[in-house]
Design a protein around this motif. Structure first.
Motif, PDB file in Angstrom:
ATOM      1  N   PHE A 293       6.145  16.055 -18.852  1.00  0.00           N
ATOM      2  CA  PHE A 293       6.459  14.621 -18.915  1.00  0.00           C
ATOM      3  C   PHE A 293       7.112  14.149 -17.606  1.00  0.00           C
ATOM      4  CE2 PHE A 293       6.825  15.433 -23.683  1.00  0.00           C
ATOM      5  CZ  PHE A 293       5.535  14.999 -23.919  1.00  0.00           C
ATOM      6  N   GLY A 294       7.912  15.041 -16.993  1.00  0.00           N
ATOM      7  CA  GLY A 294       8.517  14.689 -15.711  1.00  0.00           C
ATOM      8  C   GLY A 294       7.459  14.473 -14.637  1.00  0.00           C
ATOM      9  N   LEU A 295       6.400  15.292 -14.677  1.00  0.00           N
ATOM     10  CA  LEU A 295       5.308  15.138 -13.714  1.00  0.00           C
ATOM     11  C   LEU A 295       4.633  13.772 -13.889  1.00  0.00           C
ATOM     12  CD1 LEU A 295       3.354  16.291 -11.574  1.00  0.00           C
ATOM     13  CD2 LEU A 295       2.029  17.285 -13.453  1.00  0.00           C
ATOM     14  N   ILE A 296       4.382  13.380 -15.133  1.00  0.00           N
ATOM     15  CA  ILE A 296       3.763  12.066 -15.386  1.00  0.00           C
ATOM     16  C   ILE A 296       4.690  10.946 -14.920  1.00  0.00           C
ATOM     17  CG2 ILE A 296       2.916  10.521 -17.201  1.00  0.00           C
ATOM     18  CD1 ILE A 296       2.078  12.974 -18.774  1.00  0.00           C
ATOM     19  N   PHE A 297       5.997  11.093 -15.218  1.00  0.00           N
ATOM     20  CA  PHE A 297       6.992  10.105 -14.771  1.00  0.00           C
ATOM     21  C   PHE A 297       6.921   9.923 -13.253  1.00  0.00           C
ATOM     22  CE2 PHE A 297      11.214   9.812 -12.809  1.00  0.00           C
ATOM     23  CZ  PHE A 297      11.652   8.577 -13.268  1.00  0.00           C
ATOM     24  N   LEU A 298       6.917  11.030 -12.517  1.00  0.00           N
ATOM     25  CA  LEU A 298       6.907  10.951 -11.054  1.00  0.00           C
ATOM     26  C   LEU A 298       5.593  10.383 -10.539  1.00  0.00           C
ATOM     27  CD1 LEU A 298       8.598  14.394 -10.300  1.00  0.00           C
ATOM     28  CD2 LEU A 298       9.616  12.130 -10.040  1.00  0.00           C
ATOM     29  N   TRP A 299       4.497  10.754 -11.184  1.00  0.00           N
ATOM     30  CA  TRP A 299       3.190  10.241 -10.751  1.00  0.00           C
ATOM     31  C   TRP A 299       3.114   8.726 -10.918  1.00  0.00           C
ATOM     32  CZ3 TRP A 299      -1.095   8.767 -14.151  1.00  0.00           C
ATOM     33  CH2 TRP A 299      -2.259   8.467 -13.446  1.00  0.00           C
ATOM     34  N   LEU A 300       3.629   8.225 -12.039  1.00  0.00           N
ATOM     35  CA  LEU A 300       3.600   6.775 -12.273  1.00  0.00           C
ATOM     36  C   LEU A 300       4.555   6.043 -11.331  1.00  0.00           C
ATOM     37  CD1 LEU A 300       3.362   6.803 -16.167  1.00  0.00           C
ATOM     38  CD2 LEU A 300       1.592   6.089 -14.551  1.00  0.00           C
ATOM     39  N   GLN A 301       5.677   6.686 -10.983  1.00  0.00           N
ATOM     40  CA  GLN A 301       6.561   6.091  -9.973  1.00  0.00           C
ATOM     41  C   GLN A 301       5.830   5.976  -8.638  1.00  0.00           C
ATOM     42  OE1 GLN A 301       9.867   4.927 -10.129  1.00  0.00           O
ATOM     43  NE2 GLN A 301       9.451   4.984 -12.321  1.00  0.00           N
ATOM     44  N   LEU A 302       5.073   7.007  -8.288  1.00  0.00           N
ATOM     45  CA  LEU A 302       4.313   6.978  -7.039  1.00  0.00           C
ATOM     46  C   LEU A 302       3.294   5.839  -7.052  1.00  0.00           C
ATOM     47  CD1 LEU A 302       3.520   8.311  -4.325  1.00  0.00           C
ATOM     48  CD2 LEU A 302       1.953   9.787  -5.612  1.00  0.00           C
ATOM     49  N   GLN A 303       2.621   5.663  -8.193  1.00  0.00           N
ATOM     50  CA  GLN A 303       1.643   4.579  -8.295  1.00  0.00           C
ATOM     51  C   GLN A 303       2.304   3.225  -8.048  1.00  0.00           C
ATOM     52  OE1 GLN A 303      -1.641   5.204  -8.680  1.00  0.00           O
ATOM     53  NE2 GLN A 303      -1.057   7.357  -8.651  1.00  0.00           N
ATOM     54  N   GLN A 304       3.486   3.029  -8.621  1.00  0.00           N
ATOM     55  CA  GLN A 304       4.164   1.740  -8.466  1.00  0.00           C
ATOM     56  C   GLN A 304       4.635   1.526  -7.024  1.00  0.00           C
ATOM     57  OE1 GLN A 304       6.770   0.566 -11.983  1.00  0.00           O
ATOM     58  NE2 GLN A 304       6.385   2.677 -12.509  1.00  0.00           N
ATOM     59  N   VAL A 305       5.108   2.587  -6.394  1.00  0.00           N
ATOM     60  CA  VAL A 305       5.580   2.448  -5.007  1.00  0.00           C
ATOM     61  C   VAL A 305       4.403   2.163  -4.074  1.00  0.00           C
ATOM     62  CG1 VAL A 305       6.600   3.711  -3.074  1.00  0.00           C
ATOM     63  CG2 VAL A 305       7.642   3.848  -5.340  1.00  0.00           C
ATOM     64  N   ILE A 306       3.307   2.906  -4.223  1.00  0.00           N
ATOM     65  CA  ILE A 306       2.147   2.727  -3.339  1.00  0.00           C
ATOM     66  C   ILE A 306       1.568   1.315  -3.477  1.00  0.00           C
ATOM     67  CG2 ILE A 306      -0.233   3.452  -2.925  1.00  0.00           C
ATOM     68  CD1 ILE A 306       1.803   5.391  -1.836  1.00  0.00           C
ATOM     69  N   THR A 307       1.382   0.871  -4.705  1.00  0.00           N
ATOM     70  CA  THR A 307       0.799  -0.468  -4.905  1.00  0.00           C
ATOM     71  C   THR A 307       1.800  -1.566  -4.559  1.00  0.00           C
ATOM     72  OG1 THR A 307       1.438  -0.377  -7.250  1.00  0.00           O
ATOM     73  CG2 THR A 307      -0.809   0.291  -6.689  1.00  0.00           C
ATOM     74  N   GLY A 308       3.097  -1.231  -4.498  1.00  0.00           N
ATOM     75  CA  GLY A 308       4.109  -2.239  -4.186  1.00  0.00           C
ATOM     76  C   GLY A 308       4.340  -2.448  -2.702  1.00  0.00           C
ATOM     77  N   ILE A 309       3.975  -1.464  -1.892  1.00  0.00           N
ATOM     78  CA  ILE A 309       4.259  -1.600  -0.456  1.00  0.00           C
ATOM     79  C   ILE A 309       3.007  -1.862   0.360  1.00  0.00           C
ATOM     80  CG2 ILE A 309       6.344  -0.175  -0.517  1.00  0.00           C
ATOM     81  CD1 ILE A 309       4.710   2.144   0.567  1.00  0.00           C
ATOM     82  N   PHE A 310       1.809  -1.736  -0.248  1.00  0.00           N
ATOM     83  CA  PHE A 310       0.590  -1.947   0.522  1.00  0.00           C
ATOM     84  C   PHE A 310      -0.095  -3.234   0.081  1.00  0.00           C
ATOM     85  CE2 PHE A 310      -3.964  -1.497   1.342  1.00  0.00           C
ATOM     86  CZ  PHE A 310      -3.939  -1.264   2.708  1.00  0.00           C
ATOM     87  N   ALA A 311      -0.050  -4.249   0.931  1.00  0.00           N
ATOM     88  CA  ALA A 311      -0.754  -5.510   0.718  1.00  0.00           C
ATOM     89  C   ALA A 311      -0.434  -6.123  -0.644  1.00  0.00           C
ATOM     90  CB  ALA A 311      -2.262  -5.304   0.857  1.00  0.00           C
ATOM     91  N   ALA A 312       0.801  -5.965  -1.098  1.00  0.00           N
ATOM     92  CA  ALA A 312       1.213  -6.550  -2.373  1.00  0.00           C
ATOM     93  C   ALA A 312       1.692  -7.980  -2.153  1.00  0.00           C
ATOM     94  CB  ALA A 312       2.338  -5.704  -2.967  1.00  0.00           C
ATOM     95  N   PRO A 313       1.813  -8.789  -3.215  1.00  0.00           N
ATOM     96  CA  PRO A 313       2.443 -10.103  -3.054  1.00  0.00           C
ATOM     97  C   PRO A 313       3.809  -9.960  -2.373  1.00  0.00           C
ATOM     98  CG  PRO A 313       1.512  -9.881  -5.236  1.00  0.00           C
ATOM     99  CD  PRO A 313       1.371  -8.545  -4.581  1.00  0.00           C
ATOM    100  N   THR A 314       4.186 -10.977  -1.618  1.00  0.00           N
ATOM    101  CA  THR A 314       5.364 -10.863  -0.750  1.00  0.00           C
ATOM    102  C   THR A 314       6.613 -10.404  -1.488  1.00  0.00           C
ATOM    103  OG1 THR A 314       4.463 -12.660   0.582  1.00  0.00           O
ATOM    104  CG2 THR A 314       6.780 -12.101   0.912  1.00  0.00           C
ATOM    105  N   THR A 315       6.898 -11.047  -2.621  1.00  0.00           N
ATOM    106  CA  THR A 315       8.131 -10.686  -3.331  1.00  0.00           C
ATOM    107  C   THR A 315       8.061  -9.273  -3.901  1.00  0.00           C
ATOM    108  OG1 THR A 315       7.230 -11.851  -5.253  1.00  0.00           O
ATOM    109  CG2 THR A 315       8.855 -13.026  -3.906  1.00  0.00           C
ATOM    110  N   LEU A 316       6.873  -8.870  -4.396  1.00  0.00           N
ATOM    111  CA  LEU A 316       6.739  -7.512  -4.924  1.00  0.00           C
ATOM    112  C   LEU A 316       6.918  -6.492  -3.808  1.00  0.00           C
ATOM    113  CD1 LEU A 316       6.099  -5.422  -7.064  1.00  0.00           C
ATOM    114  CD2 LEU A 316       3.662  -5.855  -6.702  1.00  0.00           C
TER     115      LEU A 316
END
Length: 442
Positions: A293-316
Motif C-alpha cells: 500500500f505504501g508503494l501505491i501511495f508513493l506512486w500516486l504522489q508521483l503522479q500528482q507531482v508530475i502532472t502538477g509541475i508540467f504545463a499545469a494551470p498556473t495556480t496548480l
C-alpha cells in the motif's frame, strides 16, 4: 493460509481482562493526561471561539479556514476505513492468517471513527452548530451536498461496524462467560440479550454480508468515494480537483490503517505475552501489505507531482511547486518510503525482519500520512484559483489548541483500547477455535 495456534488456550484470550499491571495504569494515566490537556485548550476555544486557533477566515486574518482539524479528520477516517476493510477481507476472502488481529482492526475502526467525528465537532467551533446547521439541512442537502453525503456515509459506516462487532462478540462471550469477571455480568447480560446458539449460523451469514457490503462500499463510497469527492469536485482549489484523489485517499487509508493495526497488535502481544497467539508470521504478512500500500501511495504522489509541475494551470503549478519546496512534505514521503524499503528488504532477506523496527516504521508512516493530508488541505486553500484574496497576508501554522486536539484524540484511542480490553476478548475465539473446538465441547 492460517497461523498455528494449536498451543493457545482460551485462558490466553481473556488474559488482558484478568491482569492489571503498573504499565497498564501508567498508560491509562498518560491517556487521561492527554485528554485533559485537550479539554483545557478546547475550553479556551469554546470561550473565545476559533480565534484561539490559527484557522482564520479569508479576507480578515489571512491564512486558511481549514487546517489540522480537517487534515486529522481525513486521517482518522482513513485509519477507520482501512481497519474495517482488513477485518472484512479476513472473513470474505479467507485470509485466516490475520484472524488474530481482525477484532483489533474492528475496535480500531470504532475508535478512529469516533475521533474523526470529534474533529468535525471541534472544527465547527461550537457543538450546537451541528444541531442548528447540519441536522436541519440534511433532508434538503443530502441529494447533492458532498458534505452531507460525508456525514451520512460515516454514520452508516459506524453502524455497520458496531453491528459487525456486536454480532461476533456475542458468540465469544457465550463460550467464555465462565472465564469472564462476575462483576461485569450486567454488561454481558445486556450484550447477550436474546442470545441462543441457534443464531450462530444466521450471524455467520449476516457477518459475511456485512463484510461484503463493506468491501463494496470502500472504493465506491467510503475513503475511495465520498470523502475524496468532497475535495475532488472543487476545481476552485488548486491540487484538490482530479480523478486521482479517490485512489490516492484509499491508498493513504490502507497504508495508515495497516500501520495502526501493527502498532496495536504489537502492543497487546508484548503486554500479555501473546507470542503464540499473534506470531511473527502475522506481522510479516502485515508488513508486506504495508509495503504494497505504501508503494501505491508513493506512486500516486508521483503522479500528482508530475502532472502538477508540467504545463499545469498556473495556480496548480504554483501550489505543486510550493508543496515540493516544503521540507515537511519530503519528510512525510521519506517516512513512507523508509517503511516500504524495509519491508522489501525483509522480503529479500527475512533475517532482517524485527517487530520493533516494523512498529517504529509504522509510527513514522502514521506521522507521514497525517502530514500529507494536512498539507493537502492547506495548500489547496492557500493557492485557490480565484484572485479575491491574493493580497491578504498570513500563513498557516497549527496552533497549540489544534495540536492539543490531536493529542487528545490519540489519548482517546489509547483509553478506548485499555477499557475495552478489560471487558471483552480483543481477539476472536475463532482465531483459536479450530484447534480447541472439539476438546472444549467435550
Amino acid at each position: 493460509m492460517s497461523v498455528d495456534t494449536s498451543d493457545v488456550s482460551r485462558e490466553t484470550l481473556v488474559r488482558p481482562i484478568g491482569q492489571l499491571s503498573k504499565q497498564y495504569l501508567a498508560l491509562m494515566a498518560a491517556a487521561l493526561g492527554a485528554i485533559g490537556i485537550w479539554a483545557f485548550f478546547y475550553l479556551q476555544q469554546l470561550q473565545h471561539g476559533l480565534i484561539v486557533t490559527n484557522l482564520a477566515d479569508w479576507g480578515s486574518g489571512g491564512g486558511v479556514p481549514w487546517g489540522l482539524y480537517i487534515g486529522a479528520f481525513i486521517w482518522w477516517v482513513g485509519i477507520a476505513h482501512g481497519g474495517i476493510i482488513l477485518s472484512a477481507a479476513v472473513r470474505l476472502l479467507g485470509m485466516d492468517r490475520y484472524q488474530p488481529v481482525a477484532r483489533l482492526a474492528e475496535l480500531l475502526t470504532i475508535a478512529a471513527l469516533t475521533c474523526a467525528g470529534l474533529f468535525i465537532l471541534i472544527h465547527v467551533g461550537r457543538p450546537d452548530r451541528l444541531v442548528t446547521s447540519v441536522l436541519p439541512a440534511w433532508p434538503t442537502r443530502v441529494q447533492w451536498s458532498p458534505l452531507m453525503w460525508d456525514v451520512t456515509v460515516i454514520t452508516a459506516y459506524f453502524v455497520l461496524t458496531a453491528t459487525y462487532l456486536l454480532l461476533t462478540i456475542r458468540y465469544d462471550i457465550h463460550r467464555l462467560r465462565d472465564r469472564l469477571p462476575h462483576q461485569l455480568e450486567p454488561v454481558y447480560a445486556v450484550l447477550m440479550l436474546g442470545y441462543s446458539e441457534r443464531e450462530d449460523a444466521i450471524v455467520e451469514r449476516m457477518v459475511w454480508w456485512i463484510a461484503f457490503a463493506i468491501i463494496i462500499m470502500a472504493p465506491l463510497l467510503l475513503h475511495g468515494g465520498v470523502i475524496p469527492w468532497l475535495f475532488a469536485l472543487l476545481p476552485s482549489m488548486a491540487g484538490w480537483a482530479g480523478g486521482v484523489q479517490g485512489p490516492s485517499f484509499l491508498s493513504i487509508a490502507l497504508t495508515s490503517a495497516v500501520s495502526g493495526i501493527i502498532i496495536v497488535a504489537a502492543a497487546f502481544r508484548r503486554a500479555y505475552g501473546w507470542e503464540e497467539l499473534i506470531p511473527v508470521e502475522v506481522f510479516q504478512g502485515l508488513g508486506k501489505w504495508l509495503g504494497f500500500f505504501g508503494l501505491i501511495f508513493l506512486w500516486l504522489q508521483l503522479q500528482q507531482v508530475i502532472t502538477g509541475i508540467f504545463a499545469a494551470p498556473t495556480t496548480l503549478q504554483h501550489a505543486t511547486e510550493v508543496k515540493i519546496a516544503t521540507p515537511l512534505y519530503w519528510v512525510a514521503i521519506g517516512l513512507v518510503l523508509l517503511a516500504m524499503l524495509y519491508v522489501f528488504a525483509c522480503s529479500l532477506r527475512p533475517s532482517l525482519f524485527r517487530i520493533p523496527v516494523l512498529v517504529a516504521l509504522s509510527f513514522g508512516v502514521l506521522v507521514g500520512t497525517l502530514v500529507e493530508k494536512v498539507l493537502f488541505v492547506v495548500e489547496g486553500l492557500q493557492h485557490a484559483h480565484f484572485q479575491l484574496y491574493d493580497g491578504v497576508p498570513g500563513v498557516y501554522v497549527p496552533s497549540p489548541v489544534e495540536l492539543s486536539a490531536l493529542l487528545g484524540t490519540v489519548g482517546i484511542v489509547v483509553l478506548f483500547f485499555l477499557v475495552v480490553s478489560k471487558v471483552i476478548p480483543v481477539v476472536e475465539l475463532h482465531a483459536i477455535e479450530s484447534a480447541h473446538e472439539e476438546v472444549d465441547d467435550a
